[in-house]
Structure formats: C-alpha cells, structure tokens
Design an enzyme around this catalytic site. Sequence first.
Site, mmCIF file in Angstrom:
data_model
loop_
_atom_site.group_PDB
_atom_site.id
_atom_site.type_symbol
_atom_site.label_atom_id
_atom_site.label_comp_id
_atom_site.label_asym_id
_atom_site.label_seq_id
_atom_site.Cartn_x
_atom_site.Cartn_y
_atom_site.Cartn_z
ATOM 1 N N LYS A 167 0.859 -1.176 0.000
ATOM 2 C CA LYS A 167 0.000 0.000 0.000
ATOM 3 C C LYS A 167 0.903 1.236 0.000
ATOM 4 O O LYS A 167 1.716 1.416 0.917
ATOM 5 C CB LYS A 167 -0.912 -0.014 1.231
ATOM 6 C CG LYS A 167 -1.973 -1.115 1.154
ATOM 7 C CD LYS A 167 -2.878 -0.883 -0.037
ATOM 8 C CE LYS A 167 -3.813 -2.052 -0.298
ATOM 9 N NZ LYS A 167 -4.501 -1.943 -1.595
ATOM 10 N N ASP A 195 0.578 -0.724 -4.982
ATOM 11 C CA ASP A 195 -0.812 -0.293 -5.188
ATOM 12 C C ASP A 195 -1.046 1.045 -4.494
ATOM 13 O O ASP A 195 -1.086 1.121 -3.268
ATOM 14 C CB ASP A 195 -1.765 -1.357 -4.623
ATOM 15 C CG ASP A 195 -3.229 -1.016 -4.860
ATOM 16 O OD1 ASP A 195 -3.512 -0.031 -5.581
ATOM 17 O OD2 ASP A 195 -4.096 -1.745 -4.329
ATOM 18 N N GLU A 220 0.110 -0.527 -9.611
ATOM 19 C CA GLU A 220 -1.354 -0.692 -9.584
ATOM 20 C C GLU A 220 -2.046 0.621 -9.235
ATOM 21 O O GLU A 220 -1.709 1.270 -8.251
ATOM 22 C CB GLU A 220 -1.728 -1.769 -8.553
ATOM 23 C CG GLU A 220 -3.245 -1.986 -8.458
ATOM 24 C CD GLU A 220 -3.626 -3.168 -7.582
ATOM 25 O OE1 GLU A 220 -2.839 -4.139 -7.504
ATOM 26 O OE2 GLU A 220 -4.704 -3.127 -6.975
ATOM 27 N N ASP A 243 -7.426 -1.360 -10.983
ATOM 28 C CA ASP A 243 -8.377 -1.978 -10.056
ATOM 29 C C ASP A 243 -9.634 -1.106 -9.981
ATOM 30 O O ASP A 243 -10.630 -1.372 -10.671
ATOM 31 C CB ASP A 243 -7.686 -2.126 -8.689
ATOM 32 C CG ASP A 243 -8.533 -2.820 -7.644
ATOM 33 O OD1 ASP A 243 -9.751 -2.928 -7.835
ATOM 34 O OD2 ASP A 243 -7.992 -3.254 -6.609
ATOM 35 N N LYS A 267 -12.935 -7.719 -8.250
ATOM 36 C CA LYS A 267 -13.557 -7.830 -6.936
ATOM 37 C C LYS A 267 -15.019 -8.180 -7.178
ATOM 38 O O LYS A 267 -15.714 -7.463 -7.905
ATOM 39 C CB LYS A 267 -13.456 -6.495 -6.200
ATOM 40 C CG LYS A 267 -12.005 -6.136 -5.853
ATOM 41 C CD LYS A 267 -11.933 -4.857 -5.061
ATOM 42 C CE LYS A 267 -10.640 -4.757 -4.288
ATOM 43 N NZ LYS A 267 -9.489 -4.324 -5.101
HETATM 44 MG MG MG Z 1 -5.994 -2.540 -5.559
#
Ligand code: MG
Length: 371
Positions: A167, A195, A220, A243, A267
Amino acid sequence: MSSAIAKISVYAVQVPIKEGTYTMSGGRALDEFDTTIVRVQTKDGLVGWGEVTPLGTNYLPSYTAGARTGIKELAPHLIGIDATELARVNAAMDLALKGHPYVKSAIDIACWDVLGRKAGLPVVTLLGGRFGKTVKLYRSITKDTPQAMAQRIRAFQRQGYRTFQLKVGGEPDLDIARIRATARACRPGERLVADANGGWLPHEAARVVDAVRDLDVAIEQPCQSYEENLTIRRRTARPFVLDESIDSLGALQRAIADGAVDAINIKLSKYGGLSRARVIRDVANANGIATTIEDTACTDITAAAVAALAHSTPEALRFSATLANVKLAFRTATGAPFPKNGEAAAGSAPGLGVTPLMKVLGKPLFEVGRA
Ligand code: MG
C-alpha cells in the site's frame, strides 16, 4: 420442484482485523470488517449463502448501510424467482434497481450456492473446473515505514507467501523508499505490486514510476481517474494493473482498446457477484490480460466464492488472488477455504460448501418472504 426464492434473511456481523489497522492512501484506515450476510431460502427447502463487505465508505462507491438498504429494496422483487436461474435473478435485480452492483453481489453469490447445492456440485465446477491443485495467494502490506513494510514481507515469506501488494500513495519520496526497501526483501520468483489506490497525482506517479524503473515491480492504480492512469501507463515499462478504474465491462473494453492494462483486479462486489465477475474475468483473459481475484473485503462466505472463481481461472492468467478471511479475529462459517502456506483451494462440497456459525450471525437484521 421449483427452487423459487421464498425467503431472504439478512445478517450483520462486525469482525475485527486481528493484524491491526489496515491503512491505504488518503489516510483511509479500517480496523474491522462490517459484513452483510444473506441467506436465500427456496420453496423446495434449499438454502444458499452470500455476503458483501464494502471496504469502509470511501474505497469504492459502496458502503455497508447502502448494501443493507439496497438488499431490503431488492428482496421483495426476487420472491418467486427461481434461484438456480442466475441470469433471470440478475435481470430481475437490474429491473428493480439500477446500478448498485455491490448490493446485488451477496444475492447473486447466494443463488450460485443454491444452484451448486441443487446440482450436487461445487461452485468451482459450475464455473468451469479447477486449474491446478491450489491457488497461490498474495498478502497486502499496510502502509508503514519502508523498514516495517520490508519486515512484514519477510514475515509473510516465512508463512509461504510469494506475492506482495504494497500500500503506497500520496507520499512520492517515501513511496519510492517503500518500493525500494520491499523490492530488496523479495526473492527471485516472487511478485511485488505497488498499489497506490489512486493516491498519486500524475506528476507524482510519473516521478515514482521513473524512480523504480530498474526494479521488478508492477504498478497498480497509481491515480484516481482512468485518463490519469492512462498517461502513467504510457510512460512506464513496468507491468501495469488497474483496479478501481475497471468497474464495469465497458471500462474493461475501453482499457483493452487503449492497451491500458496488463492485469486487472476483479472484486466480486464491484461487478455484482460471481455472474458478472466471471464475464469480466473471461473477457480480460481472452485478451491476454491477467486477473487478480478477490473482493473488496470479506469473511468466510465470500472467501469461498473468491476461491471458486480464482481456482477456475487458468493459472497463466491468474495474476494473484487473496482471501481476506485470513486477516480476521474470528470465523463466520465453517467449511470455507482458508490460506495455508500462502495458498488455498476451492471447496469440493456442493455449492460454496460453507456452513455459517449461527451463534456468530445472531438474529437477522430483517427478513423478506416466508419459508
Ligand atoms: Mg488494488
């Protein structure tokens, strides 16, 4: 006999994240998953389970209260529709409520569970069958100091994980240090993904991707909008993952036409459950785009659905997958796949193969219809 939906019951469970606060760009942090679990009972006595767990209120356009209100709105329109006829269930949901895919996700998943139980087959079989013995999983590395993030990677390596999602975002200089420190912790054959969850402005993302151009790291969702991400994609040679921006089939089709992605994150709740996520997965894979299979968040019920979709994805096109139930302080069901040595397998019992722990679920928030 008809498997018409007779009754829909909705449960709420708050499950703490045992590893502590989960932090991503923009100061977004979470220390529990507030999950909504749906039980669909049919006229012929079958029961299916589904679940939706938004990641707080500011990750995607989804939130817990919205899921519960939306399901209450939808449920009366679904009574009498055959739960095993997934296309009809989804058409009825779309007719009753425009958009709000995450609201529909738990119901779609529960109906796949019913279909599997009725057929006597696991959902992974209904989705096409297993590729490989297991699914290799990734762990996300919450935002922290570069040293702490590298340390966390080493701890997950000892648990058998080989793919790590950092992250980052919002702090370009620190983010560069985070990526460099964690890349040093990775061993040959491991996969590192940075990401940003849309946390960089284009000028920041441009600096970061340039500064890590010598590293084997995938980038990402560096920026918020699709257009911003496309400009960064065009100036980096790193593998590029989107994403949040790939929130529909249309968004995927545009990304394919633009050559905007090497991989996307699927997702289940972003698209409305297993039915729609499978279409996105298949279109992406047919275009050589690898897919990471997951959900915004989840406990054991959606973990079973994620494992089924991930395991039915050809291995070469399986960028990664994650089962968030591993992070949680307690279980909501038995029979769910659970990560071991950095991998897991889809269940082999009919349907999703999960049995919710009714003591944990407690009394339903509300019920629609009659058994
Ligand atoms: Mg992601």
